[in-house]
Design a protein around this motif. Structure first.
Motif, PDB file in Angstrom:
ATOM      1  N   THR A  77       6.864  13.508  12.825  1.00  0.00           N
ATOM      2  CA  THR A  77       5.411  13.644  12.861  1.00  0.00           C
ATOM      3  C   THR A  77       4.982  14.607  13.934  1.00  0.00           C
ATOM      4  O   THR A  77       5.703  14.975  14.825  1.00  0.00           O
ATOM      5  N   GLY A  78       3.705  14.965  13.885  1.00  0.00           N
ATOM      6  CA  GLY A  78       3.136  15.686  14.999  1.00  0.00           C
ATOM      7  C   GLY A  78       2.563  14.685  15.973  1.00  0.00           C
ATOM      8  O   GLY A  78       1.695  14.996  16.758  1.00  0.00           O
ATOM      9  N   ASP A  79       2.985  13.425  15.925  1.00  0.00           N
ATOM     10  CA  ASP A  79       2.480  12.406  16.837  1.00  0.00           C
ATOM     11  C   ASP A  79       2.812  12.810  18.266  1.00  0.00           C
ATOM     12  O   ASP A  79       3.844  13.393  18.545  1.00  0.00           O
ATOM     13  N   LYS A  80       1.924  12.474  19.180  1.00  0.00           N
ATOM     14  CA  LYS A  80       2.156  12.839  20.572  1.00  0.00           C
ATOM     15  C   LYS A  80       3.359  12.105  21.120  1.00  0.00           C
ATOM     16  O   LYS A  80       3.550  10.921  20.891  1.00  0.00           O
ATOM     17  N   MET A  81       4.161  12.834  21.871  1.00  0.00           N
ATOM     18  CA  MET A  81       5.304  12.225  22.526  1.00  0.00           C
ATOM     19  C   MET A  81       4.824  11.622  23.848  1.00  0.00           C
ATOM     20  O   MET A  81       3.725  11.906  24.313  1.00  0.00           O
ATOM     21  N   THR A  82       5.661  10.806  24.441  1.00  0.00           N
ATOM     22  CA  THR A  82       5.285  10.226  25.717  1.00  0.00           C
ATOM     23  C   THR A  82       5.309  11.312  26.783  1.00  0.00           C
ATOM     24  O   THR A  82       5.860  12.394  26.589  1.00  0.00           O
ATOM     25  N   GLU A  83       4.745  11.003  27.925  1.00  0.00           N
ATOM     26  CA  GLU A  83       4.651  11.983  29.004  1.00  0.00           C
ATOM     27  C   GLU A  83       6.024  12.516  29.384  1.00  0.00           C
ATOM     28  O   GLU A  83       6.192  13.692  29.698  1.00  0.00           O
ATOM     29  N   ARG A  84       7.040  11.623  29.304  1.00  0.00           N
ATOM     30  CA  ARG A  84       8.387  12.039  29.697  1.00  0.00           C
ATOM     31  C   ARG A  84       8.906  13.161  28.804  1.00  0.00           C
ATOM     32  O   ARG A  84       9.673  14.006  29.234  1.00  0.00           O
ATOM     33  N   GLU A  85       8.500  13.151  27.505  1.00  0.00           N
ATOM     34  CA  GLU A  85       9.016  14.144  26.584  1.00  0.00           C
ATOM     35  C   GLU A  85       8.145  15.394  26.465  1.00  0.00           C
ATOM     36  O   GLU A  85       8.489  16.309  25.737  1.00  0.00           O
ATOM     37  N   THR A  86       6.997  15.423  27.152  1.00  0.00           N
ATOM     38  CA  THR A  86       6.157  16.622  27.104  1.00  0.00           C
ATOM     39  C   THR A  86       6.976  17.813  27.585  1.00  0.00           C
ATOM     40  O   THR A  86       6.946  18.895  27.020  1.00  0.00           O
ATOM     41  N   GLY A  87       7.744  17.585  28.666  1.00  0.00           N
ATOM     42  CA  GLY A  87       8.797  18.504  29.066  1.00  0.00           C
ATOM     43  C   GLY A  87      10.076  17.775  28.702  1.00  0.00           C
ATOM     44  O   GLY A  87      10.510  16.889  29.416  1.00  0.00           O
ATOM     45  N   CYS A  88      10.655  18.106  27.547  1.00  0.00           N
ATOM     46  CA  CYS A  88      11.662  17.227  26.946  1.00  0.00           C
ATOM     47  C   CYS A  88      12.914  17.062  27.805  1.00  0.00           C
ATOM     48  O   CYS A  88      13.580  18.034  28.158  1.00  0.00           O
ATOM     49  N   MET A  89      13.208  15.808  28.122  1.00  0.00           N
ATOM     50  CA  MET A  89      14.409  15.446  28.871  1.00  0.00           C
ATOM     51  C   MET A  89      15.159  14.352  28.107  1.00  0.00           C
ATOM     52  O   MET A  89      15.829  13.515  28.705  1.00  0.00           O
ATOM     53  N   ARG A 127       8.091  20.291  23.287  1.00  0.00           N
ATOM     54  CA  ARG A 127       8.330  20.236  21.846  1.00  0.00           C
ATOM     55  C   ARG A 127       7.052  19.888  21.084  1.00  0.00           C
ATOM     56  O   ARG A 127       6.898  20.262  19.922  1.00  0.00           O
ATOM     57  N   GLY A 128       6.146  19.168  21.744  1.00  0.00           N
ATOM     58  CA  GLY A 128       4.879  18.834  21.111  1.00  0.00           C
ATOM     59  C   GLY A 128       4.021  20.055  20.842  1.00  0.00           C
ATOM     60  O   GLY A 128       3.129  20.034  19.993  1.00  0.00           O
ATOM     61  N   ALA A 129       4.291  21.153  21.554  1.00  0.00           N
ATOM     62  CA  ALA A 129       3.556  22.408  21.360  1.00  0.00           C
ATOM     63  C   ALA A 129       4.326  23.364  20.459  1.00  0.00           C
ATOM     64  O   ALA A 129       4.006  24.549  20.390  1.00  0.00           O
ATOM     65  N   GLY A 130       5.372  22.828  19.816  1.00  0.00           N
ATOM     66  CA  GLY A 130       6.132  23.651  18.888  1.00  0.00           C
ATOM     67  C   GLY A 130       7.329  24.358  19.485  1.00  0.00           C
ATOM     68  O   GLY A 130       8.019  25.114  18.796  1.00  0.00           O
ATOM     69  N   GLU A 131       7.606  24.133  20.778  1.00  0.00           N
ATOM     70  CA  GLU A 131       8.773  24.758  21.394  1.00  0.00           C
ATOM     71  C   GLU A 131      10.042  24.012  20.977  1.00  0.00           C
ATOM     72  O   GLU A 131      10.010  22.827  20.665  1.00  0.00           O
ATOM     73  N   GLY A 167      17.132  22.569  18.766  1.00  0.00           N
ATOM     74  CA  GLY A 167      16.536  23.398  17.731  1.00  0.00           C
ATOM     75  C   GLY A 167      15.340  22.793  17.027  1.00  0.00           C
ATOM     76  O   GLY A 167      14.871  23.334  16.023  1.00  0.00           O
ATOM     77  N   GLN A 168      14.806  21.680  17.573  1.00  0.00           N
ATOM     78  CA  GLN A 168      13.735  20.966  16.884  1.00  0.00           C
ATOM     79  C   GLN A 168      12.483  20.821  17.746  1.00  0.00           C
ATOM     80  O   GLN A 168      12.575  20.682  18.972  1.00  0.00           O
ATOM     81  N   THR A 169      11.330  20.824  17.083  1.00  0.00           N
ATOM     82  CA  THR A 169      10.082  20.457  17.736  1.00  0.00           C
ATOM     83  C   THR A 169       9.997  18.939  17.709  1.00  0.00           C
ATOM     84  O   THR A 169      10.985  18.251  17.433  1.00  0.00           O
ATOM     85  N   ASP A 170       8.807  18.368  17.965  1.00  0.00           N
ATOM     86  CA  ASP A 170       8.692  16.907  17.944  1.00  0.00           C
ATOM     87  C   ASP A 170       8.370  16.383  16.546  1.00  0.00           C
ATOM     88  O   ASP A 170       8.086  15.200  16.374  1.00  0.00           O
TER      89      ASP A 170
END
Length: 312
Positions: free
Chosen positions: A7-19, A29-33, A38-41
């Protein structure tokens, strides 16, 4: 020994900068990076179907309800699922659709829900599992991974996963760097498996019969690589010394040379019968009793399913 042929559901704060994995890409990844996986969220699934080629206590007769996720943090040079590991195959799905897929697997008579390479979608999968359970899913959940995971990611699956099915690929980190491009594979896999075993405890089988389906537990897989018998022995020795018969060890001879191995001539062959038997005999000499071995011609591409979007 046992034998076995979003989904394009929001990830938790920890995954905004994916770790989420030990690569620690830190991408949004939530912004399409996309990072190494190789995957977005948005969850991408390559196949969802009954699968009959896992260990007997996983596949049984009815088959395992296997969901293959696209993308991977490891990118092993010998990967048999390279078409999905590189993230190209697959369809994007919402969390709601993912939960429906789990329920559909149950309706098809699957023995369990088998999540293959799920770590980079762990938050979304966790929510989809909760949704499916609320809607009547009662099957055991299998977390099927290459073993290169953040312990925190595994912790977030506690209570949702019943069976862990990790690889322990290498004890020698030089091999891990050469073939999977990571410098800390063994340390990471040790920590990952320790958390998994903490969650599951000793194996539990249907009706208490070891020949039945596994309902809870940890099975650690090790694929014997050509020319790497001593490293295989080191892996088996560590697992047995650390866990005894609390876990099951699955020793696999199904290494299949893939086209990409032209640049790795030492791996561009099948494992010999002698190499595999040396590893199995060593395990037996250590006293390993809870294990799976393979016999016969398993190194065939026919064991690799078509990642054609079935069931997605």
């Amino acid at each position: 020994m046992k034998n076995h042929h979003m989904t394009g559901d929001k990830m938790t704060e920890r995954e905004t900068g994916c770790m989420l994995c030990p690569r620690n890409c830190g991408v949004n990844r939530g912004a399409g990076e996309t990072g190494v996986c190789g995957q977005t969220d948005i969850v991408k699934v390559a196949r969802a179907a009954l699968h009959y080629w896992e260990e007997p206590c996983i596949s049984g007769i009815a088959g395992s309800g296997t969901v293959f996720f696209s993308g991977c943090a490891l990118h092993c040079v010998f990967c048999q699922n390279h078409s999905i590991a590189n993230g190209k195959a697959g369809k994007l799905v919402t969390q709601e659709r993912l939960s429906e897929i789990f329920l559909e697997m149950q309706e098809k008579g699957a023995n369990n829900i088998n999540l293959v390479t799920p770590g980079h979608f762990a938050p979304q999968i966790a929510e989809a599992l909760k949704r499916a359970k609320e809607q009547g899913m009662t099957l055991p959940v299998v977390y099927n991974t290459g073993g290169y995971e953040h312990v925190d990611t595994i912790r977030r699956m506690e209570g949702l996963v019943d069976i862990y099915l990790p690889d322990f690929k290498y004890m020698d980190d030089a091999l891990g760097f050469q073939y999977s491009h990571v410098r800390d594979y063994s340390k990471t896999a040790k920590a990952t498996i320790a958390e998994m075993v903490r969650q599951t405890g000793e194996a539990v089988f249907e009706g208490g019969d070891e020949d039945g389906l596994m309902k809870r537990g940890t099975i650690v897989r090790h694929l014997v690589l050509p020319g790497c018998v001593e490293d295989s022995k080191a892996v088996i020795r560590y697992l047995h010394e650390a866990y005894g018969n609390k876990i099951y060890i699955s020793m696999m001879n199904q290494f299949t040379p893939m086209p990409a191995l032209a640049d790795y001539p030492e791996l561009n062959r099948k494992v010999t019968k002698e190499e595999y038997e040396e590893v199995v005999d060593y395990a037996i000499s250590l006293g390993v009793e809870c294990g799976f071995i393979q016999e016969g011609e398993t190194a065939e591409e026919s064991f690799i399913p078509a990642f054609d979007g079935e069931g997605v």
